[in-house]
Write an enzyme that holds these catalytic residues in place. Sequence first.
Site, PDB file in Angstrom:
ATOM      1  N   LYS A 198       6.131   2.579   3.878  1.00 55.61           N
ATOM      2  CA  LYS A 198       4.474   2.935   4.250  1.00 55.61           C
ATOM      3  C   LYS A 198       5.651   4.298   4.989  1.00 55.61           C
ATOM      4  O   LYS A 198       4.946   5.759   3.734  1.00 55.61           O
ATOM      5  CB  LYS A 198       5.221   2.718   5.734  1.00 55.61           C
ATOM      6  CG  LYS A 198       4.441   1.253   5.624  1.00 55.61           C
ATOM      7  CD  LYS A 198       4.810   0.954   7.055  1.00 55.61           C
ATOM      8  CE  LYS A 198       5.618   0.697   7.910  1.00 55.61           C
ATOM      9  NZ  LYS A 198       6.402  -0.539   6.967  1.00 55.61           N
ATOM     10  N   GLU A 415      -6.159 -21.343   1.348  1.00 54.57           N
ATOM     11  CA  GLU A 415      -7.012 -20.158   0.612  1.00 54.57           C
ATOM     12  C   GLU A 415      -7.760 -20.679  -0.385  1.00 54.57           C
ATOM     13  O   GLU A 415      -8.571 -20.114  -0.309  1.00 54.57           O
ATOM     14  CB  GLU A 415      -5.821 -19.310   0.822  1.00 54.57           C
ATOM     15  CG  GLU A 415      -4.971 -18.861   0.793  1.00 54.57           C
ATOM     16  CD  GLU A 415      -6.061 -18.386   2.762  1.00 54.57           C
ATOM     17  OE1 GLU A 415      -7.508 -18.078   2.812  1.00 54.57           O
ATOM     18  OE2 GLU A 415      -4.949 -18.053   4.043  1.00 54.57           O
ATOM     19  N   ASP A 492      -9.282 -20.058  11.793  1.00 54.87           N
ATOM     20  CA  ASP A 492     -10.571 -20.822  11.460  1.00 54.87           C
ATOM     21  C   ASP A 492     -11.293 -21.097  12.568  1.00 54.87           C
ATOM     22  O   ASP A 492     -12.543 -21.188  12.533  1.00 54.87           O
ATOM     23  CB  ASP A 492     -10.950 -21.758  10.234  1.00 54.87           C
ATOM     24  CG  ASP A 492      -9.164 -20.753   8.968  1.00 54.87           C
ATOM     25  OD1 ASP A 492      -9.337 -19.301   8.957  1.00 54.87           O
ATOM     26  OD2 ASP A 492      -8.595 -21.475   8.356  1.00 54.87           O
TER      27      ASP A 492
HETATM   28  P1  ADP Z   1       8.813   0.866   5.234  1.00 57.28           P
HETATM   29  O1  ADP Z   1       8.742   2.845   5.785  1.00 57.28           O
HETATM   30  O2  ADP Z   1       7.313   0.550   5.342  1.00 57.28           O
HETATM   31  O3  ADP Z   1       9.415   0.455   5.856  1.00 57.28           O
HETATM   32  P2  ADP Z   1      10.681   2.277   3.561  1.00 57.28           P
HETATM   33  O4  ADP Z   1       9.051   3.240   2.676  1.00 57.28           O
HETATM   34  O5  ADP Z   1      10.795   3.004   4.536  1.00 57.28           O
HETATM   35  O6  ADP Z   1      10.009   1.451   4.081  1.00 57.28           O
HETATM   36  O7  ADP Z   1      10.951   1.842   2.197  1.00 57.28           O
HETATM   37  C1  ADP Z   1      12.435   1.404   1.507  1.00 57.28           C
HETATM   38  C2  ADP Z   1      12.767   1.299   0.167  1.00 57.28           C
HETATM   39  O8  ADP Z   1      12.586   0.490   0.196  1.00 57.28           O
HETATM   40  C3  ADP Z   1      12.298   3.156   0.026  1.00 57.28           C
HETATM   41  O9  ADP Z   1      13.575   3.830  -0.366  1.00 57.28           O
HETATM   42  C4  ADP Z   1      12.270   1.957  -1.523  1.00 57.28           C
HETATM   43  O10 ADP Z   1      13.380   2.661  -2.260  1.00 57.28           O
HETATM   44  C5  ADP Z   1      12.186   0.967  -1.717  1.00 57.28           C
HETATM   45  N1  ADP Z   1      10.360   0.801  -1.687  1.00 57.28           N
HETATM   46  C6  ADP Z   1       9.948  -0.120  -1.389  1.00 57.28           C
HETATM   47  N2  ADP Z   1       8.511  -0.284  -1.207  1.00 57.28           N
HETATM   48  C7  ADP Z   1       8.837  -0.149  -2.558  1.00 57.28           C
HETATM   49  C8  ADP Z   1       7.375  -0.015  -3.807  1.00 57.28           C
HETATM   50  N3  ADP Z   1       6.338  -0.285  -3.448  1.00 57.28           N
HETATM   51  N4  ADP Z   1       7.618   0.741  -5.022  1.00 57.28           N
HETATM   52  C9  ADP Z   1       9.398   1.058  -4.979  1.00 57.28           C
HETATM   53  N5  ADP Z   1      10.514   1.322  -3.805  1.00 57.28           N
HETATM   54  C10 ADP Z   1      10.117   0.753  -2.856  1.00 57.28           C
HETATM   55 ZN    ZN Z   2      -8.118 -20.215   6.415  1.00 55.53          ZN
END
Ligand code: ADP
Ligand code: ZN
Length: 579
Positions: A198, A415, A492
């Site tokens: 996120k 599912e 469900d």
């Molecule tokens: P959240 O905010 O959802 O807790 P972060 O954005 O802090 O997660 O993610 C932490 C780390 O995990 C990122 O800095 C990256 O290194 C890795 N990461 C998470 N999701 C992805 C993704 N979709 N692609 C590449 N790296 C990811």
């Molecule tokens: Zn179901």
Amino acid sequence: MKHIHKYRNVLGATAIVCAVAFVLVAAFFTNRGVPAFIDYGAFLEALGEGRVASVQLGDGANVRFSFTDSGEVYTTNNPRRADFKEQLLLAGVTVTESGTAGTDFIALGITVVLVAGVIFIIQRRNGAMTAKNALNPVSVNSDPNHKPCGFEDIAGNLEVKESVGDIIDYLREPERFARYGARMPRGILLHGKPGTGKTLMARAMAGEAGVPFYAVSGSDFVQMYVGVGAARVRELFKKAREEKRGVIFIDEIDALGKKRGDGVNVNDEREQTLNALLTEMQGFSENTGIVVVAATNRPDTLDEALLRPGRFDRRVEVGLPDINARKQILTLHAQNKPLAEGVDMDKLARDTVFFSGAMLEGLLNDAAINASRRGEGTLNEADISAAYYTALAGAEKKDRSAVRQHERAVTAWHESGHALAATLTNPENRVAKVTIIPSGAGAGGFCVNIPPERMYYTKQELEQQIMVNFAGRCAEEIHFGASNITTGASNDIEKATEAVLQYVTRYGFGTSILDRAKLEDKSAIAQECNALAERLYAQTRALLQKNYAALETLAAQLLEKETLDGEDVMNIVQNATET
Ligand code: ADP
Ligand code: ZN
């Protein structure tokens, strides 16, 4: 977190200043000497004889008084009688109240000056802190740890990228949107499990649009003094407004915007900070070119006030990666690592069900640490599997993986049941997606089935929807046996119960055209509901059994690919039912 430590320092300094002040004041009093004690009887006697000149009243255990003749000061017991003062006045004694006696003016003055000084210092430090915190660590461009990033740094998460695409266009060129009178969301809420990317997504939005990124965390505000959080929020928005454009990221917004609920544990500071945030968001003139992105893994706990129009009115779920996305994330994070020949990323992607992006990144990092310890120049399969087992042990016990395999299978069949029933009962039902990767809502997996959009549904369509609800449980029963059905169907069942009840009462589809809920006793309604449910469940079972081949293929494909889109489902069902 950093900010809280800074505040601790301020607190520490303040405590020392206060302590010194108290010591000084205490020393001042001590130097003056403690007046001698005279018992209350003797005091009353002196009072009666008119030998008491003045009395200094207070809350303490003792009161001070002076004699008319010598002017010497003594203390005696404080009688704490309501009419004591009146008695003294009637006896012609000068009465002062604690702290106003002439001799105490100096002590009082010193205390006042010291306290004022301490308050002044605290406020100055706070003020400086507020401004500094709001300006300093939040701008990514000035933060060496975070190079600007873009969509190329995010693997998978296609749906999320898609659903913020228009916002990025807007951030690039707010004037264009303004010219057409388009109104853009001011706030976007990203929700999903921790480590799903996120923060990364918010950062990438700013990076893609080429605008500044400001980040704070809701939890930073919680331990602050009242007013400081709100001031920081205002400062942050002021800064963003000065730049005209930007992404303001608020991590852990749930720490700020928890449901206010029953009034227990009302946190003034949180409330004020939240209000400041809402006010600032409301105060954006249209098309300011600033977007607030908030993140949470507890969307269910958020205060409704946050979700109203003009606030965080776009909500996007950031899910755990499926097998494809995991492969992409692994590949991305392996780019800067010297992988040995023959390291099987497909296998690793398969074995990392339920891993978040952050866990995958961490796994590869651990593997790289293992490799650098060995020092043979490359990162091999053994480095990876050691890291993998460490990660599993961290997440939960290794021996649970067998249980997990079974749970995955249950979810896959469940599912598949929903997806198959949706496809077969009504050609207008659209299955958008079916997956065995859990969503934030806590379900094992889910099937997105979009019924045809109508003003009215027919009796038959309502029955079909109830059958689709039953089909998850039904598929479990068919494949695993009647005594192995699971609690996974609770949601469900809740929906089906509601629909059946409405069918019989509100819609008059049952034995009476009237709303039976308003007419009859409950047991008759329950009886009819049960009969209807039984009939529809039997129909669902017959449907799934007749198309067992399709059900089995769907489940197998789900176990392999974890996520199927509508087209996949359609193809599988068509192929399996033709042959
Ligand atoms: P959240 O905010 O959802 O807790 P972060 O954005 O802090 O997660 O993610 C932490 C780390 O995990 C990122 O800095 C990256 O290194 C890795 N990461 C998470 N999701 C992805 C993704 N979709 N692609 C590449 N790296 C990811
Ligand atoms: Zn179901």
